[in-house]
Each structure stands twice: as structure tokens, then as C-alpha cells.
Design a protein around this motif. Sequence first.
Motif, mmCIF file in Angstrom:
data_model
loop_
_atom_site.group_PDB
_atom_site.id
_atom_site.type_symbol
_atom_site.label_atom_id
_atom_site.label_comp_id
_atom_site.label_asym_id
_atom_site.label_seq_id
_atom_site.Cartn_x
_atom_site.Cartn_y
_atom_site.Cartn_z
ATOM 1 N N LEU A 256 -18.318 -13.789 30.946
ATOM 2 C CA LEU A 256 -18.009 -12.580 30.181
ATOM 3 C C LEU A 256 -18.795 -12.529 28.871
ATOM 4 O O LEU A 256 -19.221 -11.454 28.434
ATOM 5 C CB LEU A 256 -16.513 -12.507 29.901
ATOM 6 N N ALA A 257 -19.011 -13.671 28.259
ATOM 7 C CA ALA A 257 -19.832 -13.701 27.043
ATOM 8 C C ALA A 257 -21.274 -13.315 27.352
ATOM 9 O O ALA A 257 -21.913 -12.598 26.571
ATOM 10 C CB ALA A 257 -19.774 -15.092 26.420
ATOM 11 N N ALA A 258 -21.794 -13.753 28.481
ATOM 12 C CA ALA A 258 -23.161 -13.390 28.869
ATOM 13 C C ALA A 258 -23.265 -11.896 29.141
ATOM 14 O O ALA A 258 -24.255 -11.250 28.753
ATOM 15 C CB ALA A 258 -23.578 -14.179 30.110
ATOM 16 N N ILE A 259 -22.254 -11.334 29.772
ATOM 17 C CA ILE A 259 -22.251 -9.892 30.030
ATOM 18 C C ILE A 259 -22.189 -9.126 28.700
ATOM 19 O O ILE A 259 -22.891 -8.133 28.512
ATOM 20 C CB ILE A 259 -21.050 -9.506 30.923
ATOM 21 N N GLY A 260 -21.375 -9.594 27.783
ATOM 22 C CA GLY A 260 -21.288 -8.944 26.469
ATOM 23 C C GLY A 260 -22.607 -8.989 25.730
ATOM 24 O O GLY A 260 -23.019 -7.991 25.117
ATOM 25 N N PHE A 261 -23.291 -10.107 25.778
ATOM 26 C CA PHE A 261 -24.586 -10.190 25.103
ATOM 27 C C PHE A 261 -25.615 -9.290 25.784
ATOM 28 O O PHE A 261 -26.430 -8.643 25.104
ATOM 29 C CB PHE A 261 -25.089 -11.628 25.079
ATOM 30 N N ALA A 262 -25.588 -9.222 27.104
ATOM 31 C CA ALA A 262 -26.531 -8.352 27.819
ATOM 32 C C ALA A 262 -26.307 -6.886 27.449
ATOM 33 O O ALA A 262 -27.267 -6.132 27.249
ATOM 34 C CB ALA A 262 -26.386 -8.549 29.322
ATOM 35 N N ARG A 263 -25.062 -6.484 27.327
ATOM 36 C CA ARG A 263 -24.783 -5.101 26.906
ATOM 37 C C ARG A 263 -25.213 -4.864 25.468
ATOM 38 O O ARG A 263 -25.676 -3.778 25.125
ATOM 39 C CB ARG A 263 -23.303 -4.785 27.091
ATOM 40 N N PHE A 264 -25.077 -5.869 24.624
ATOM 41 C CA PHE A 264 -25.523 -5.771 23.235
ATOM 42 C C PHE A 264 -27.036 -5.557 23.176
ATOM 43 O O PHE A 264 -27.520 -4.696 22.443
ATOM 44 C CB PHE A 264 -25.125 -7.056 22.503
ATOM 45 N N GLU B 147 -28.909 -4.409 25.665
ATOM 46 C CA GLU B 147 -29.217 -3.157 26.356
ATOM 47 C C GLU B 147 -29.076 -1.965 25.410
ATOM 48 O O GLU B 147 -29.848 -1.009 25.473
ATOM 49 C CB GLU B 147 -28.272 -2.987 27.536
ATOM 50 N N ARG B 148 -28.119 -2.022 24.517
ATOM 51 C CA ARG B 148 -27.901 -0.909 23.587
ATOM 52 C C ARG B 148 -28.811 -0.943 22.359
ATOM 53 O O ARG B 148 -28.668 -0.148 21.467
ATOM 54 C CB ARG B 148 -26.441 -0.881 23.153
#
Length: 90
Positions: free
Chosen positions: A73-81, A83-84
Motif C-alpha cells: 500500500l505504501a508503494a501504491i501511495g508513492f506511485a500515485r504521488f 503520477e500526480r
Amino acid sequence: MNGFVFSLVYAMLALALFMATIRLCKGPSLPDRVVALELISSIVVGVIGVHAIDTGVLSLLDVAIVVALIAFLAAIGFARFIERGGPRSD
């Protein structure tokens, strides 16, 4: 013989954890540090798994699964960060 193998695995995981911690501290950019943090969480999952097998306490594998899910979940959060567009100064 079995104790020697577990000691060797623990030593290798400790060395990997030490090197990943160095990369986390030095790591010139934010993505390098995040990858090092992901590596550290994977190594921690490995240590918990090896300890569960070594001691026979298989309920520790549930802890390893929870740590792996939180790291994912931390990796997904960083990827979204990323991406934006990263941090903004609005």
C-alpha cells in the motif's frame, strides 16, 4: 547443521538490511529512498518468515503477510504521488 543454515540466512539478511539502510540514508533522490524502503520492508518480511520457520511459530507468517500488505500500500501511495506530479506549492 540446521542451526548453521539459519545463522547463515540471518547473517545474509542482516547484511542486506544494512546495505539497504545505507541506500535509504544516502540515496540521492526521493525515488531511490522509496525503493530502499520497499527493499527494507521485503527484507523484514523475509526475516519474519525465516524466524517463523526456525522457531516453528507459524502464526508469525500472518504478521509477515500484514507487513507485506502495508508495504504494498505504501508503494501504491508513492506511485500515485509521482503520477500526480509530486509536491506542489499551491
